[in-house]
Design an enzyme around this catalytic site. Structure first.
Site, PDB file in Angstrom:
ATOM      1  N   ASN A  87      -3.213  65.625  59.549  1.00 25.98           N
ATOM      2  CA  ASN A  87      -4.534  65.042  59.397  1.00 25.98           C
ATOM      3  C   ASN A  87      -4.265  63.593  58.997  1.00 25.98           C
ATOM      4  O   ASN A  87      -3.699  63.338  57.938  1.00 25.98           O
ATOM      5  CB  ASN A  87      -5.322  65.756  58.290  1.00 25.98           C
ATOM      6  CG  ASN A  87      -5.693  67.180  58.681  1.00 25.98           C
ATOM      7  OD1 ASN A  87      -6.024  67.448  59.834  1.00 25.98           O
ATOM      8  ND2 ASN A  87      -5.630  68.096  57.726  1.00 25.98           N
ATOM      9  N   HIS A 100       1.673  63.651  55.458  1.00 30.02           N
ATOM     10  CA  HIS A 100       2.303  64.978  55.426  1.00 30.02           C
ATOM     11  C   HIS A 100       2.051  65.719  56.723  1.00 30.02           C
ATOM     12  O   HIS A 100       0.979  65.658  57.295  1.00 30.02           O
ATOM     13  CB  HIS A 100       1.794  65.807  54.233  1.00 30.02           C
ATOM     14  CG  HIS A 100       0.311  65.864  54.112  1.00 30.02           C
ATOM     15  ND1 HIS A 100      -0.432  64.842  53.561  1.00 30.02           N
ATOM     16  CD2 HIS A 100      -0.578  66.807  54.473  1.00 30.02           C
ATOM     17  CE1 HIS A 100      -1.705  65.167  53.578  1.00 30.02           C
ATOM     18  NE2 HIS A 100      -1.828  66.353  54.143  1.00 30.02           N
ATOM     19  N   HIS A 102       1.787  69.323  58.497  1.00 26.49           N
ATOM     20  CA  HIS A 102       1.568  70.755  58.252  1.00 26.49           C
ATOM     21  C   HIS A 102       2.347  71.565  59.284  1.00 26.49           C
ATOM     22  O   HIS A 102       2.231  71.301  60.490  1.00 26.49           O
ATOM     23  CB  HIS A 102       0.092  71.114  58.442  1.00 26.49           C
ATOM     24  CG  HIS A 102      -0.849  70.526  57.429  1.00 26.49           C
ATOM     25  ND1 HIS A 102      -1.271  71.222  56.321  1.00 26.49           N
ATOM     26  CD2 HIS A 102      -1.468  69.316  57.364  1.00 26.49           C
ATOM     27  CE1 HIS A 102      -2.113  70.476  55.618  1.00 26.49           C
ATOM     28  NE2 HIS A 102      -2.261  69.307  56.234  1.00 26.49           N
TER      29      HIS A 102
HETATM   30  P1  AMP Z   1      -4.713  67.473  54.011  1.00 29.10           P
HETATM   31  O1  AMP Z   1      -6.105  68.008  54.043  1.00 29.10           O
HETATM   32  O2  AMP Z   1      -4.103  67.340  55.384  1.00 29.10           O
HETATM   33  O3  AMP Z   1      -4.605  66.207  53.202  1.00 29.10           O
HETATM   34  O4  AMP Z   1      -3.829  68.591  53.307  1.00 29.10           O
HETATM   35  C1  AMP Z   1      -3.457  68.546  51.976  1.00 29.10           C
HETATM   36  C2  AMP Z   1      -2.768  69.859  51.681  1.00 29.10           C
HETATM   37  O5  AMP Z   1      -2.091  69.726  50.452  1.00 29.10           O
HETATM   38  C3  AMP Z   1      -3.722  71.043  51.557  1.00 29.10           C
HETATM   39  O6  AMP Z   1      -3.377  72.021  52.533  1.00 29.10           O
HETATM   40  C4  AMP Z   1      -3.486  71.527  50.132  1.00 29.10           C
HETATM   41  O7  AMP Z   1      -3.528  72.935  50.022  1.00 29.10           O
HETATM   42  C5  AMP Z   1      -2.111  70.985  49.822  1.00 29.10           C
HETATM   43  N1  AMP Z   1      -1.828  70.764  48.416  1.00 29.10           N
HETATM   44  C6  AMP Z   1      -2.601  70.113  47.502  1.00 29.10           C
HETATM   45  N2  AMP Z   1      -1.999  70.115  46.294  1.00 29.10           N
HETATM   46  C7  AMP Z   1      -0.818  70.761  46.449  1.00 29.10           C
HETATM   47  C8  AMP Z   1       0.260  71.100  45.574  1.00 29.10           C
HETATM   48  N3  AMP Z   1       0.234  70.765  44.280  1.00 29.10           N
HETATM   49  N4  AMP Z   1       1.315  71.784  46.070  1.00 29.10           N
HETATM   50  C9  AMP Z   1       1.345  72.138  47.372  1.00 29.10           C
HETATM   51  N5  AMP Z   1       0.367  71.844  48.261  1.00 29.10           N
HETATM   52  C10 AMP Z   1      -0.702  71.176  47.800  1.00 29.10           C
END
Ligand code: AMP
Ligand code: ZN
Length: 140
Positions: A87, A100, A102
């Protein structure tokens, strides 16, 4: 490191994570709210907000790790496939402003859909397509 960035804090070991891989420039850990068993995030160790913000060598190392661990993630949860996606930017649903990737393991009949299902589609003429290709070439 960006002090208030949750992924920078994970990389620094200040917030715990289920780490699955680490290289000089990239880090991979399980998503805390998994969309599927084995949902993994791969991030550059340096703080960059979006794809395109990273220097080329960092981007290369990030994708090297994605390339290396995607089969491992699939095999670890016995998944025959995966959706691998970014994203990129708030309007695209990016919530954590540290780039990041996924890796979401996929299974037959898991109820998930292809990335194409996110969109209704754009109806473009041949001229419009050519103009867009020109514009992208000009922007590089
Ligand atoms: P996005 O919406 O692409 O920014 O995805 C962010 C992702 O980060 C989401 O899938 C969250 O579940 C994940 N996330 C947020 N905080 C943490 C954390 N502390 N450890 C692992 N994943 C996280
Ligand atoms: Zn960060």
């Amino acid at each position: 490191m960006s002090e208030d960035c949750i992924f920078c804090q994970i990389i620094a070991g200040e917030i715990p994570s289920n780490t699955v891989a680490e290289t000089d420039e990239a880090y991979a850990f399980l998503d805390v709210n998994p969309l599927a068993r084995g949902h993994t995030l791969v991030v550059p160790k340096d703080h960059h907000e979006r794809v395109g913000d990273m220097p080329a060598d960092t981007a290369g190392e990030l994708f090297e790790l994605v390339n290396e661990i995607t089969p491992a993630v699939e095999q670890a949860v016995d998944a025959p496939a995966s959706t691998v996606a970014f994203n990129n930017g708030e309007d695209a649903g990016q919530e954590v402003p540290h780039v990041h990737c996924h890796i979401v393991p996929r299974f037959a009949e898991d109820g998930g859909k292809p990335i194409h299902s996110l969109f209704t589609g754009a109806d473009l003429s041949d001229d419009e397509m050519a103009e867009i290709a020109d514009a992208v070439r000009d922007e590089q």
